[in-house]
Design a protein around this motif. Structure first.
Motif, PDB file in Angstrom:
ATOM      1  N   ALA A  62       0.863  -1.185   0.000  1.00 23.31           N
ATOM      2  CA  ALA A  62       0.000   0.000   0.000  1.00 23.31           C
ATOM      3  C   ALA A  62       0.890   1.221   0.000  1.00 23.31           C
ATOM      4  CB  ALA A  62      -0.918   0.002   1.219  1.00 23.31           C
ATOM      5  N   SER A  63       0.424   2.305  -0.592  1.00 24.78           N
ATOM      6  CA  SER A  63       1.258   3.497  -0.701  1.00 24.78           C
ATOM      7  C   SER A  63       0.460   4.771  -0.487  1.00 24.78           C
ATOM      8  CB  SER A  63       1.921   3.549  -2.078  1.00 24.78           C
ATOM      9  OG  SER A  63       2.655   4.749  -2.237  1.00 24.78           O
ATOM     10  N   ARG A  64       1.056   5.682   0.303  1.00 22.70           N
ATOM     11  CA  ARG A  64       0.529   7.034   0.439  1.00 22.70           C
ATOM     12  C   ARG A  64       1.578   8.025  -0.049  1.00 22.70           C
ATOM     13  NH1 ARG A  64      -2.410   8.016   6.064  1.00 22.70           N
ATOM     14  NH2 ARG A  64      -3.082   9.834   4.852  1.00 22.70           N
ATOM     15  N   ASP A  65       2.403   7.560  -0.979  1.00 23.07           N
ATOM     16  CA  ASP A  65       3.391   8.381  -1.674  1.00 23.07           C
ATOM     17  C   ASP A  65       3.157   8.174  -3.169  1.00 23.07           C
ATOM     18  OD1 ASP A  65       5.762   9.173  -3.097  1.00 23.07           O
ATOM     19  OD2 ASP A  65       6.871   9.145  -1.212  1.00 23.07           O
ATOM     20  N   PRO A  66       2.879   9.230  -3.929  1.00 30.55           N
ATOM     21  CA  PRO A  66       2.522   9.070  -5.337  1.00 30.55           C
ATOM     22  C   PRO A  66       3.633   8.473  -6.196  1.00 30.55           C
ATOM     23  CG  PRO A  66       2.851  11.389  -4.795  1.00 30.55           C
ATOM     24  CD  PRO A  66       2.831  10.648  -3.501  1.00 30.55           C
ATOM     25  N   ARG A  67       4.851   8.430  -5.678  1.00 32.89           N
ATOM     26  CA  ARG A  67       5.967   7.872  -6.451  1.00 32.89           C
ATOM     27  C   ARG A  67       5.994   6.348  -6.446  1.00 32.89           C
ATOM     28  NH1 ARG A  67      10.587  11.158  -3.406  1.00 32.89           N
ATOM     29  NH2 ARG A  67       9.174  10.579  -1.701  1.00 32.89           N
ATOM     30  N   PHE A  68       5.162   5.735  -5.583  1.00 32.17           N
ATOM     31  CA  PHE A  68       5.177   4.285  -5.450  1.00 32.17           C
ATOM     32  C   PHE A  68       3.753   3.740  -5.538  1.00 32.17           C
ATOM     33  CE2 PHE A  68       8.807   6.029  -3.226  1.00 32.17           C
ATOM     34  CZ  PHE A  68       9.856   5.269  -3.726  1.00 32.17           C
ATOM     35  N   ALA A  69       3.659   2.535  -6.113  1.00 38.23           N
ATOM     36  CA  ALA A  69       2.353   1.898  -6.270  1.00 38.23           C
ATOM     37  C   ALA A  69       2.464   0.444  -5.840  1.00 38.23           C
ATOM     38  CB  ALA A  69       1.892   1.987  -7.722  1.00 38.23           C
ATOM     39  N   PRO A  70       1.347  -0.155  -5.414  1.00 38.39           N
ATOM     40  CA  PRO A  70       1.376  -1.588  -5.083  1.00 38.39           C
ATOM     41  C   PRO A  70       1.963  -2.404  -6.224  1.00 38.39           C
ATOM     42  CG  PRO A  70      -0.674  -0.619  -4.346  1.00 38.39           C
ATOM     43  CD  PRO A  70       0.032   0.453  -5.145  1.00 38.39           C
ATOM     44  N   GLY A  71       2.844  -3.331  -5.865  1.00 36.04           N
ATOM     45  CA  GLY A  71       3.523  -4.148  -6.866  1.00 36.04           C
ATOM     46  C   GLY A  71       4.926  -3.696  -7.166  1.00 36.04           C
ATOM     47  N   ASP A  72       5.260  -2.433  -6.816  1.00 35.87           N
ATOM     48  CA  ASP A  72       6.638  -1.977  -6.970  1.00 35.87           C
ATOM     49  C   ASP A  72       7.550  -2.740  -6.006  1.00 35.87           C
ATOM     50  OD1 ASP A  72       5.948  -0.097  -8.865  1.00 35.87           O
ATOM     51  OD2 ASP A  72       5.935   1.601  -7.468  1.00 35.87           O
ATOM     52  N   HIS A  73       8.798  -2.862  -6.372  1.00 33.05           N
ATOM     53  CA  HIS A  73       9.785  -3.475  -5.497  1.00 33.05           C
ATOM     54  C   HIS A  73      10.783  -2.416  -5.040  1.00 33.05           C
ATOM     55  CE1 HIS A  73       8.122  -7.059  -7.462  1.00 33.05           C
ATOM     56  NE2 HIS A  73       8.486  -7.687  -6.358  1.00 33.05           N
ATOM     57  N   VAL A  74      11.082  -2.431  -3.744  1.00 35.67           N
ATOM     58  CA  VAL A  74      11.900  -1.381  -3.150  1.00 35.67           C
ATOM     59  C   VAL A  74      12.889  -1.995  -2.158  1.00 35.67           C
ATOM     60  CG1 VAL A  74      10.173   0.439  -3.401  1.00 35.67           C
ATOM     61  CG2 VAL A  74      10.151  -1.011  -1.358  1.00 35.67           C
ATOM     62  N   THR A  75      13.920  -1.221  -1.856  1.00 38.63           N
ATOM     63  CA  THR A  75      14.903  -1.662  -0.876  1.00 38.63           C
ATOM     64  C   THR A  75      15.334  -0.497  -0.006  1.00 38.63           C
ATOM     65  OG1 THR A  75      17.020  -2.836  -0.586  1.00 38.63           O
ATOM     66  CG2 THR A  75      16.893  -1.272  -2.400  1.00 38.63           C
TER      67      THR A  75
END
Length: 339
Positions: free
Chosen positions: A81-94
């Motif tokens: 889940a995201s409350r930052d417009p730069r990220f969306a569900p399904g993105d991968h982050v580290t």
């Protein structure tokens, strides 16, 4: 979504080597992301020797983990889940998410990664802090030149295996020091090191055979007897990259040093004009992450960079795996696959 977040907390500060009782496995609530935050489900969590220092309250370059708090660690995961417009569900982050299944992290702290470029776990290994450490330390301090001899301690570990391969790309002759025949065979045959030294054998005889003309660059991950054997063999204008001293991490603060190895005589530093420098990758490394990642992905793509992982499955196995790491029980980069 799971209703609980399995976590490993620091229960007490170790006196010497950590034991299972220093940790607590706790089921807490899955965090809710606030404004500008992202909820991440962890896929792989990194275990690294530096975490031993975070368990101590001794003065250091970073704040220790507070008692009752989640142990610190880098991780890679999927946005839920995201409350930052730069990220969306399904993105991968580290980034640093801790020994747990979920975390709510400020989007400004996240690095987006593409699982199509490399295996996801590589983002906490060769493409993460260990790899960046190797790349920065060699570029800034080691500076290996074509034809020089580079010696790497803990050569089959997370940082060491990358150091040796980068040094080869720079044209150096690379000698790795590792524990046991299997690890020595791995760094020679799989990683392409020119020679391997088993620290469980006669270090001096093996180093004489592997480095007959001396050593130009020594990458220090271990300290102790290994450092003592390598140091006299450094050539004029040699460089010693001080990355870690895992053999000493479990020494209790203020412990009596009686009977401990005396260590090398530093007198030759002046005569040989040696450079001995420690560094912390966070000082400047992450500002060059894009350049580092681009070069590393190029080597991965053309088959010039390989690595080995030691994968443990399940958050609840993290304390035992970490304790084993400090004893050299792992073979390759130690990561935890999160259920």
């Amino acid at each position: 979504m799971a209703e609980t977040n399995l976590r490993v907390l620091l229960k007490r500060r170790p006196n010497g080597a950590p034991v299972p009782e220093d940790f607590e496995i706790s089921a807490g609530p899955v965090p809710e992301p606030g404004e500008g935050e992202v909820l991440v489900r962890h896929r792989f969590v990194s275990l690294d020797p530096y975490m031993r220092g975070r368990m101590s309250d001794a003065k250091s370059y970073a704040k220790p983990v507070a008692l009752g708090e989640v142990m610190e660690a880098a991780a890679v995961g999927e946005v839920i889940a995201s409350r930052d417009p730069r990220f969306a569900p399904g993105d991968h982050v580290t980034n640093a998410f801790g020994w747990q299944q979920f975390s709510a992290v400020a989007g400004s702290r996240l690095i987006k990664v593409d699982p199509k470029e490399a295996p996801l776990s590589a983002n906490v290994g060769v493409l993460g802090m260990p790899g960046l450490t190797a790349w920065v330390g060699l570029q800034d301090i080691g500076q290996p030149k074509s034809g020089e001899t580079v010696v790497v301690s803990a050569a089959s570990g997370a940082v060491g295996q990358v150091v040796g391969q980068i040094a080869k790309q720079r044209g150096a002759r690379v000698v790795g020091i590792a524990g046991g025949q299997a690890k020595c065979d791995f760094i020679r045959t799989e990683l392409g090191f020119d020679a391997a030294v088993d620290h469980r054998g006669d270090l001096n005889a093996q180093l004489d055979a592997a480095c007959p003309d001396g050593i130009d660059v020594y990458w220090e991950n271990v300290g102790g007897a290994v450092q003592e054997a390598v140091f006299p063999r450094l050539r004029d204008f040699g460089r010693m990259v001080m990355c870690g001293m895992i053999s000493q991490y479990n020494e209790a603060p203020g412990a009596d040093a009686k009977g401990a190895p005396a260590g090398p005589n530093l007198g030759p530093v002046v005569r040989k004009r040696l450079r001995i420098q420690g560094f912390i990758v966070s000082d400047s490394g992450w500002q060059r992450y894009g350049q580092f990642r681009s070069e590393m992905l190029g080597w991965i793509g053309n088959g010039k960079l390989r690595w080995r992982e030691d994968v443990v499955e399940g958050i609840e196995k993290m304390p035992a795996a970490f304790i084993g790491l400090l004893k050299g029980a792992n073979f390759g980069k130690l990561v935890v696959k999160v259920d």
